[in-house]
Motif scaffolding. Structure first.
Motif, PDB file in Angstrom:
ATOM      1  N   ASP A 694     -21.002 -15.448 -21.297  1.00 41.93           N
ATOM      2  CA  ASP A 694     -21.874 -15.484 -20.196  1.00 41.93           C
ATOM      3  C   ASP A 694     -23.082 -14.638 -20.564  1.00 41.93           C
ATOM      4  OD1 ASP A 694     -20.102 -16.717 -18.514  1.00 41.93           O
ATOM      5  OD2 ASP A 694     -19.170 -14.791 -17.426  1.00 41.93           O
ATOM      6  N   TYR A 697     -25.231 -17.067 -22.839  1.00 43.14           N
ATOM      7  CA  TYR A 697     -25.887 -18.174 -22.097  1.00 43.14           C
ATOM      8  C   TYR A 697     -27.082 -17.362 -21.458  1.00 43.14           C
ATOM      9  CZ  TYR A 697     -26.114 -21.828 -18.433  1.00 43.14           C
ATOM     10  OH  TYR A 697     -26.666 -22.775 -17.691  1.00 43.14           O
ATOM     11  N   ARG A 698     -27.097 -16.304 -20.734  1.00 43.68           N
ATOM     12  CA  ARG A 698     -28.359 -15.607 -20.346  1.00 43.68           C
ATOM     13  C   ARG A 698     -29.398 -15.355 -21.540  1.00 43.68           C
ATOM     14  NH1 ARG A 698     -24.432 -12.757 -17.297  1.00 43.68           N
ATOM     15  NH2 ARG A 698     -24.927 -11.143 -18.595  1.00 43.68           N
ATOM     16  N   ASP A 699     -28.790 -14.981 -22.406  1.00 37.58           N
ATOM     17  CA  ASP A 699     -29.751 -14.509 -23.474  1.00 37.58           C
ATOM     18  C   ASP A 699     -30.578 -15.589 -24.144  1.00 37.58           C
ATOM     19  OD1 ASP A 699     -29.309 -11.938 -23.079  1.00 37.58           O
ATOM     20  OD2 ASP A 699     -27.760 -11.665 -24.636  1.00 37.58           O
ATOM     21  N   LYS A 701     -30.950 -18.681 -22.841  1.00 34.54           N
ATOM     22  CA  LYS A 701     -31.948 -19.108 -21.744  1.00 34.54           C
ATOM     23  C   LYS A 701     -33.350 -18.227 -21.805  1.00 34.54           C
ATOM     24  CE  LYS A 701     -29.653 -21.940 -18.289  1.00 34.54           C
ATOM     25  NZ  LYS A 701     -29.494 -21.942 -16.838  1.00 34.54           N
ATOM     26  N   ALA A 702     -33.077 -16.895 -21.950  1.00 38.76           N
ATOM     27  CA  ALA A 702     -34.242 -16.109 -22.042  1.00 38.76           C
ATOM     28  C   ALA A 702     -35.021 -16.205 -23.194  1.00 38.76           C
ATOM     29  CB  ALA A 702     -33.761 -14.546 -22.000  1.00 38.76           C
ATOM     30  N   ASP A 705     -37.096 -19.158 -23.191  1.00 38.76           N
ATOM     31  CA  ASP A 705     -38.125 -19.156 -21.983  1.00 38.76           C
ATOM     32  C   ASP A 705     -39.575 -19.506 -22.258  1.00 38.76           C
ATOM     33  OD1 ASP A 705     -38.559 -18.700 -19.000  1.00 38.76           O
ATOM     34  OD2 ASP A 705     -39.916 -17.086 -19.782  1.00 38.76           O
TER      35      ASP A 705
END
Length: 859
Positions: A694, A697-699, A701-702, A705
């Motif tokens: 999780d 996944y966030r990192d 996408k960041a 960016d």
């Protein structure tokens, strides 16, 4: 003349009953003519665009595509040195020449980093503003770009996204991101079919799209007075020599036209196919209408025969009525088709593809096709009822209206229907048992046709049994009214069977496609679960390659265990049998790709294919060329040298993902392809450290960016995207099938309306002995519902059989899971009951308004 007068009198006497049949013809003809007008208009639009945007002669780099696709393996458009411009200007017959730069491998975003690309599949084009574009664009606001901080946008894109002068937008290419403010807005003077177009000045375009100066993608050449395009092309070729692509305006337009021709053909013939289905359903409506009219006029026809009318005259009288119906319905359908085409154009405009009614194209063949098709189909549909009318004897005038059913004909019909159905079932079995999809598809097509014909023919026989079962389950709870509704549906099984068959066809196709679509999603999901061992997939939905900067950003993301690069290269392969396979694809990846995609092998270990000077081949290629583990293959890379690679693994063909792929490591390829010619990555695969999915996944996408042209998906996202794509396709097909279902509903309405007229005296007697208007209307509604559910049962059952057989063929391509979408099937079945209720509204209302005494007095 007497026959014509009689036909006209009968046609006008039953004009209300003919109206619904005319609507069926109208809708079918309208769909055909609308399709032809719409596709012809699209062709005219593109032809005008290509003709207007093509210079007399265009010079481009040798690697450029004929259709304007400008991206090479490094993500940049193929270019040629600026010196070419001076050489072209020196050729005989050149009035002027101008160098330009443009690319379609770009993403353009607004100040909020939202994409400005079309959502209709149209291209995003960024190029240098030039004189050739000025012929097709008119600056309506601001000015052309001058300097690196200015950009111009087309008016359609500006309107769609609310862009104004001074707004900042970013152009993202493989070179990087270039930001500029809108200096001008230009409107197309020809129809823009859906592209988003942005203009920079030449120097800025070179730096933004190519990463340097002194190069062009195209040189646009204008001929001097009296010099033909063909002569100018010869002169330019003589000046330049080889190494460049030189095309006349006609050649450029033709190449672009071919680029959209396949899409246009698929759309045209798919829509005409659905129109054909609507025509098929309409045939049942017309047959039913004339059969019932003939039955109701038995006594009248008998009297005509008694006073001297011959069989041929009676026959011709009915066919003349059909001819009138076909002409009226077809003429109205042609007009409605033009309206439908305009409606489709407006719909495409809402989707982003602008089509102007100024380009509306109605070829003379379109109305002729519509008229001929509508009239011929209507007359053919009325032929059997007309023959039946001609066989009525003069003695029928002495009997009550109606003639007893021919029991022998019913038995023959049942036997023929069972034979056809059995043959269809056998063909479907052979399709499911086929070893090759190509062979099985032929059996599938035959099975679909035969089983459909069989169900249509045997429908009246099935109606007796199925309606009784439906009546026992659904109608008996309504007491005497329900039993009367059941008996009415059983009174004429042939009519019930034909009415239900019309609805059956559309629902069979809906069920078949639902099963196929659901099975494709389930199979792909199963393959993802079994085969994909990576957590995240990074790719561009617009087809852009992944830049080294984005790869580096992904690699630096915390929480990732590994990142795998994936490239695609073209090569010619020479196998030990001496054969050379040109234009094959080598999928080059990091060795960790063997963990990211668990591809089954029939020989060897896939991990060994990533060893130095090693590769894998797929099963079909190995069998064709007699390859085994240890065989050597000569690989001639298109952008590099020649390697001799050893086959270390043979992958199974029984897969969906990367089916037919041949793998090698990036390190191996790099030894033979220079770094400057090494293609960029098509995809990236990333896997998170244990327990950190999780957060990773966030990192990730960041980290990406700053690269909005790429999308990061986990496996759940990927499955949803796949489901959405198939769902959108199915929804489009369901929308087209809705026309056939509408025609089928008209058939139910017509059958009930004529049935009410046929039973006028009976209805009057029922009312006289105490049946209320409410009960009467309920009886007719229940009859309609049971007929609709009868058609739905046949259609859904037949469609699921077709879909299950089609899935067996897909299993040969690796789609192994059969999934029946029961919620969809159940929903369609329940919706069919509401269709029956809707179809009965007008007939039930008219029956309820009958005057009891007048109804009893009716003969």
């Amino acid at each position: 003349m007497t026959v014509l007068k009689t036909s006209m009198r009968n046609f006008l006497a039953h004009k209300g009953r003919m109206a619904l049949s005319a609507v069926a013809v109208l809708l079918s003809v309208a769909f055909v003519c609308g399709t032809l007008v719409f596709t012809d208009t699209m062709s005219t639009t593109f032809d005008k665009l290509f003709a207007a945007t093509s210079s007399d002669v265009t010079v481009s780099a040798k690697g450029a595509s004929d259709t304007g696709e400008t991206t090479s393996d490094d993500g940049k458009p193929p270019v040629m040195p600026a010196s070419v411009l001076d050489e072209v200007r020196g050729a005989d017959g050149v009035k002027s020449a101008e160098g330009t730069v443009f690319s379609t491998s770009v993403t353009v975003v607004d100040g909020d980093r939202d994409s400005l690309s079309p959502t209709n599949g149209g291209p995003t084009v960024v190029g240098s503003w030039n004189g050739n574009d000025a012929r097709t664009m008119e600056i309506t606001s601001g000015a052309a770009p001058e300097g690196p901080d200015q950009i111009m946008v087309d008016a359609d894109t500006a309107d769609k996204h609310g862009l104004e002068l001074g707004d900042e937008i970013g152009v993202i290419s493989v070179v990087g991101t270039h930001k500029a403010k809108i200096s001008g807005i230009a409107e197309f003077t020809v129809t823009n079919p859906g592209a988003a177009v942005f203009y920079l000045d030449t120097g800025t375009a070179q730096r933004t799209l190519v990463g340097g100066s002194g190069v062009y993608t195209n040189v646009n050449v204008t001929a001097a007075a009296g010099v033909s395009d063909a002569q100018l092309k010869k002169n330019v070729l003589a000046e330049l020599g080889g190494g460049y692509k030189v095309q006349t305006a006609e050649e450029t337009a033709e190449a672009n036209r071919k680029g959209v021709e396949d899409f246009m053909s698929v759309m045209k013939y798919a829509m005409l196919g659905f129109a054909g289905i609507a025509f098929l359903v309409g045939i049942f409506l017309i047959v039913n209408t004339f059969s019932m009219l003939v039955a109701q006029r038995t006594r009248e026809i008998g009297l005509m025969r008694a006073i001297g009318s011959s069989r041929k005259q009676v026959n011709r009288s009915v066919l003349a009525e059909a001819l009138l119906l076909g002409v009226v319905g077809s003429v109205l359908g042609v007009g409605a088709g033009v309206g439908l085409a305009v409606g489709l154009m407006n719909l495409m405009g809402l989707m982003g593809m602008e089509l102007s009614t100024d380009d509306l194209t109605i070829a003379w063949t379109t109305p002729v096709t519509g008229l001929v098709l509508g009239v011929v189909v209507t007359v053919l549909a009325a032929y059997l009822p007309a023959r039946r009318a001609g066989r009525i004897s003069p003695m029928a005038a002495l009997r009550d209206a109606g003639t007893p059913a021919d029991g022998r004909a019913g038995r023959v019909r049942g036997a023929v229907g069972l034979v056809l159905t059995g043959a269809g079932a056998g063909a479907l079995y052979l399709a499911g048992a086929a070893d090759k999809a190509a062979d099985g598809s032929l059996w599938l097509g035959l099975g679909v046709v035969l089983s459909l014909l069989g169900f249509v023919v045997v429908g009246p026989v099935l109606a007796s049994g199925v309606v009784r079962v439906l009546g026992a389950v659904l109608l008996r709870v309504f007491g005497p009214v329900g039993r009367m509704a059941e008996r009415n549906a059983l009174r004429n099984p042939r009519r019930t069977g034909a009415t239900g068959a019309a609805l059956m066809i559309g629902l069979a196709l809906v069920a078949c496609l639902s099963v196929v679509g659901s099975s494709m999603v389930a199979s792909a999901t199963d393959q993802l679960d079994k085969s994909v061992g990576t957590d995240f997939i990074v790719q561009s939905d617009s087809g852009q390659l992944i830049t080294p900067q984005a790869v580096e950003a992904a690699r630096n993301t915390p929480g990732l265990e590994r990142v795998t690069e994936y490239k695609v290269l073209d090569a010619d392969l020479t196998t030990p049998d001496g054969k050379t396979s040109k234009g094959e694809t080598i999928n080059a990846a990091d060795p960790t790709y063997a963990e990211d995609l668990r591809t089954e092998t029939v020989a060897g270990d896939l991990a060994d294919a990533y060893r130095p000077d090693s590769m894998s081949v797929f099963e079909g290629f190995a069998e064709e060329h007699g390859l085994t583990v240890g065989s050597e293959v000569k690989v001639d890379f298109r952008d590099g040298g020649t390697a001799t690679l050893t086959v270390r693994a043979i992958t199974s063909d029984d897969v969906v993902i990367d089916k037919g792929a041949m793998y090698a490591s990036i390190a191996t390829v790099a030894e033979y392809v220079p770094a400057e010619r090494m293609p960029l990555d098509v995809l990236l695969f990333a896997s998170a450290e244990e327990g950190r999915q999780d957060a990773a996944y966030r990192d990730l996408k960041a980290a990406l960016d700053d690269y909005p042209q790429y999308t990061v998906r986990d496996q759940t996202d990927y499955k949803e995207a796949l489901k959405d794509q198939i769902g959108q396709l199915l929804n489009m097909v369901y929308g087209l099938l809705a026309l056939a279902i509408v025609v089928a509903v008209l058939g139910v309405v017509n059958t009930l309306a004529l049935s009410v007229v046929e039973r006028t005296r009976e209805i009057g007697l029922l009312r006289a002995i105490g049946l209320s208007r409410r009960q009467l209307r309920r009886m007719i509604r229940m009859e309609s519902v049971v007929i609709a559910l009868f058609g739905a049962l046949l259609g859904l059952g037949l469609g699921m059989a077709w879909g299950a057989t089609a899935q067996q063929l897909l299993a040969l391509e690796g789609l192994n899971v059969l999934d029946i979408p029961w919620p969809t099937i159940t929903g369609v079945f329940v919706a069919s009951a509401f269709v029956g209720l809707f179809a009965a509204l007008i007939p039930a209302f008219r029956a309820g308004r009958m005057n009891v005494l007048n109804a009893i007095a009716t003969e």
